[in-house]
Structure formats: structure tokens, C-alpha cells
Scaffold this motif. Sequence first.
Motif, PDB file in Angstrom:
ATOM      1  N   VAL A  32       0.854  -1.189   0.000  1.00  0.00           N
ATOM      2  CA  VAL A  32       0.000   0.000   0.000  1.00  0.00           C
ATOM      3  C   VAL A  32       0.889   1.238   0.000  1.00  0.00           C
ATOM      4  O   VAL A  32       1.604   1.509   0.957  1.00  0.00           O
ATOM      5  CB  VAL A  32      -0.942   0.014   1.214  1.00  0.00           C
ATOM      6  N   VAL A  82      -0.422  -0.523  -4.573  1.00  0.00           N
ATOM      7  CA  VAL A  82      -1.665   0.244  -4.497  1.00  0.00           C
ATOM      8  C   VAL A  82      -1.311   1.727  -4.526  1.00  0.00           C
ATOM      9  O   VAL A  82      -0.689   2.257  -3.600  1.00  0.00           O
ATOM     10  CB  VAL A  82      -2.462  -0.094  -3.224  1.00  0.00           C
ATOM     11  N   GLU A 125      -8.427   2.539  -2.596  1.00  0.00           N
ATOM     12  CA  GLU A 125      -7.790   2.178  -1.331  1.00  0.00           C
ATOM     13  C   GLU A 125      -8.440   0.920  -0.782  1.00  0.00           C
ATOM     14  O   GLU A 125      -9.545   0.553  -1.192  1.00  0.00           O
ATOM     15  CB  GLU A 125      -7.925   3.315  -0.319  1.00  0.00           C
ATOM     16  N   TYR A 166       2.240  -1.870   4.602  1.00  0.00           N
ATOM     17  CA  TYR A 166       1.846  -0.470   4.534  1.00  0.00           C
ATOM     18  C   TYR A 166       3.082   0.413   4.341  1.00  0.00           C
ATOM     19  O   TYR A 166       3.836   0.673   5.285  1.00  0.00           O
ATOM     20  CB  TYR A 166       1.124  -0.053   5.817  1.00  0.00           C
TER      21      TYR A 166
END
Length: 572
Positions: free
Chosen positions: A322, A346, A456, A480
Motif C-alpha cells: 500500500v 496500491v 484504497e 503499509y
Amino acid sequence: MSVDSFSISSTWIHKFGEALQSRDIDATISCIHPRGYFRDILVFSWNNRCLHGHKKLATYLTNGLAKASVTDVKLESRPGLTPEYGPLTDKLPLRAVSAGFIFSCAIGIGRGYFTLVSTDLGEWKALVVMMALADIRGHEEIQHEEGVYGGHTLAWSDVFSERRRAIETNPHVLIIGGGQTGLNVAARFKQMNITALVVEKNERIGVLYQPYPTSWPVFTPRDKMADWLEQYVRSQDLIVWTNSRPLPHPIYDSSTKRWTVVIDRAGKCVTLNPVHIVVAAGNLGAPRIPVIRDTEVFTGTTLHCSEYQGGKPFAGKRVIVVGAGNTAADLCQDLVFHGAQSVTMVQRSATWIAAATSARMMFDRMYPEELEIDVCDLMAMARPLKLMMKIEKETAEQTLEEEKATHQGLREAGFNLATKKSFLTLWYERSGGFWLDVGCAELIRSGKVKVKQGAEIARFKNRSAVFTDGSSLDADTVVYATSYENITDTMRPVFGDEAIDRVGPVWGLDEEGELRGCYRPTGHPGLWFAAGEFAVSRPFSKQLVSAKFENFPPRFLEMIYHLVLGIEDKGD
């Protein structure tokens, strides 16, 4: 065109020096281009300022020119700082004459740098002048010790043990953070004879005051950097407590000008009373982890990039990363190399990207190997960020054309490229939103790293992530790469709302283009912040020493210097 750079520089510096010495504001301003920049680092005030245009500069010098007492202004002779004629940047046709200079002022010696451009009338005026306090007279930076102690009767181990005991008992400065910024500040303070103790929450401490070896990699691997920082502590004789952190809430006593702060040192509470606390954990604080629904039902692994220790454990795994900044790109590349079954990046918003070769060329121009590092730092300080951002904006199309090959494959893979904001803007506004490509772009182009753009993660299922657009991806691991909090948010629970509210913003640029809250008075006595990349922390770690002074009349300065530098154990 034939240009005598030495003659032009000599004529200009003579006029400029006479104007400063005679305290003539109009004559000083006449040496500056009407659209020029004047950057002052602790010469005319106890702050970092950058004035753009004659009107603002006139107002500023009204309060500072006489008090600064600038004299003995003359050209530098060190390699790299002698007069030179050439392009202002490699992307603009404008050519300029640049040189360094030295001077004396009320409290010490200073160094400066100027860039002159020719006006329509054929006069040479300064587009940029930077003046910085280099040393406080009588308290110059120590270069080296003799290495002989007690008439050659004391062993170094005994000398260092006594120094450690004194610092650990009564440090003049407490530095929070043992990364490159904190160690830069600690090493600089040591050379200024200011006792400093570094506390680092992790088991290991995070170029520095000591330059890298000539064989050092241009893009340094994380583990290699950690090893370097550890040996740096030893070679610079710094005092560092690892597994240590300040407990809430340090108390500042305005009568004694000292803090009372309790340090959790590996489970043992130790009370210290430093005069100053420097938060040197960078501009980034605690890891920023998004709050996502149903995380508890996900049977895979989630972790922040700060916990990532390499891609081997994820071989054969389906991994979602992410984020789409520099860290995310590095992680994706590492995961592919170590055999992850699938890697998906992402990307929520647009990302600015340049090839590493372009960055390398820029770094080599700014820091050529043949010049001393402090010379390069001085020239870097003489580049006002507002001016550099303006140049970056004016040359944006040229930059995009140079990166066309890198960008084409990314666009074809559905990657959203940032073109309206430049690197400097993203760095100082967001501390992210960009990456320097060392191979991830080709992995995206080839499909080895897939891109999920414009959405997201909204929630988790047992073995998948569901996105805000309704789609889902199977996953074993989610990393993350979502950056970090601002350091003031992380420090708020430690110092409390009242103290942090007085500090105000840390990082980003003020209206003059100077870093907010870093290496300058914060609004709270005895509390300072240090942040930024190597080119910032190296030179400004020294400016931080001087920035601790208050703006007292000259007759009080000598007394103040003694107090600040710890020669007398009294207050501020």
C-alpha cells in the motif's frame, strides 16, 4: 562572450563589503538584483531568513545591519569557491558569475556565497547572496585532540569513561533520536565542546559529520547504513543510550532554564536536567498505519514498512504494498527479487518519478568528488528553495521530456504520474509522493509488479483485501508503505499540548522558503527540532549551536556565550 569572472567578482565584493561596513542600507541593496534573494543564517538576526526583493530586504536590514557590524569582506580562495562563470543551472540559458567570500561580524566570522547576473544596463547584480555565521569568536570548532592525556599517564579508556560518566550524569543537551540527524547534531556539539547525550528507542542506532569513504555506494542499502551509523558512534566518541526514550511529560523550569526529564533506559528510570532538548528524530514520527475495517478477520500478515526486514520470508506469497512512493518501489522490487508469487502496488494518487541516473547526475553536480564536503554544503545553502522551486517549475517540460522513456512504460501499465508538482514541492510539502527509479519502473512495465490505481483498501476478508471501488485481491501479506506521522504529532504525547502548540509546525516551508521549526527557535525555550537530509543536517547542525543564543545587546554577548556553551553551569 568573454567574461572576466575574477574582475567582476572583485568589483562587486568591494562595493558590497564597503556598503556593509559603512552600514549603508541603500548601498547594500543597490548590489542586489531587484528580484534577488538575500539569505541570512544567524548574521543579522538569531534566525534563518530569506528576503526576496528590495523592499523586504530594506526593512530587514533596518533592524540588523548596524548590529551585525560586518567588516573585512573578501573573496574566498578555497577550491570550488573562487570566481567562476557558467550556467545558473544545466537547464536554463541564463549564465552567471558565482563565488564564495568570508567576513567578520560582531560575534565571529562568517562565510558567504553570491551569484551575479548581468542586468539590461550591463551591471552585475546579485541574484542570490547568502551570509552565514561560521564560528563564534573564542569558541571555534575543535579540529582534533593531541591524543596525550595527563602527561601521557592516562589511558584513553579511562579518559573516555570519565567523559561518559560526566555526560550521562549532567548532559547540557539531550538529543532524542539516534539516526543520521541526531548523530550529526551530537558530533557537531562535541566538536563545539557542548556535552550531549543521545537517546534512541531502538536497539540499534539509526553523511554525517565524518564523510563517507570514497568507495561508498551512491544509493546506500539500509543495513549498510545501519552498520555505518554504529561505527560512527564509536569513531566520534558519542554517548548514546539505546532502548531509551523520554517519558511524559518533561518539565521546563523558566527560572533555572533547565528541563526535568525522565528517561526510560531499558526499563530503568533515569532523571536528567539538560538545558536544551533537541528532537532529532527527523521530520517523520511514528509509523502511519491506515485504519481498515475487519483487519482482525484477515488470516494473512499485515505490517508497516518500518518492520520490513527483507523479502525472503515472503517468497511464494501474494503481497499487496500500500503506497507508491520511494519506499513502496524499493519494497516491490525486493519482493520480486526474492520470489514473491505476486506483487501489487496500491497507488492512491499521482507519483513523481525520475530515473536514478538523472538523480545521480544532479548529485554529482552538487557534490563533485574533487571538492571538500563543506564547500559543497556552503554552495547548497546558497540556493534559496523558493528560487529552486521556481527554476524547477520553469524547466518542468524539459524534465518530463528527459524522463519520457521511464514514464512511457508506467503510463501503459496504468500508473498515475505526477506532472503538476515538482520534486522539491513534494519533498517539502509531503515528504513523499515521489521515487528515484532504480528498477521498479521496468518491473511495472513488464507486469512483474502490478498496479492498483485510484482506490484504497476499504476492508479485509479472510484471505483478501476489498477496495473502495468494489474490487478485491487475494493476499497473504499486506505491507503499509504509508509513511509516518509528522514528528510533532508523535512528540505531543511526550511533551504535552501546551509545549507542542508553542512549537508550531515542524517541516514544510514558511513564506520565505525556510524550513519551519527546524534548526531555529521554535517558540518554546530550550526545545529544538532537527530534521532533513544529509545536505541539511550537516551544515545546519552547526547553525543549531549558534541558534540557541538570545538576541541580547553586544555588551552581554560574551556572558551569554559562556552560559550557553556550558563553560558556566548557569541557565541559558
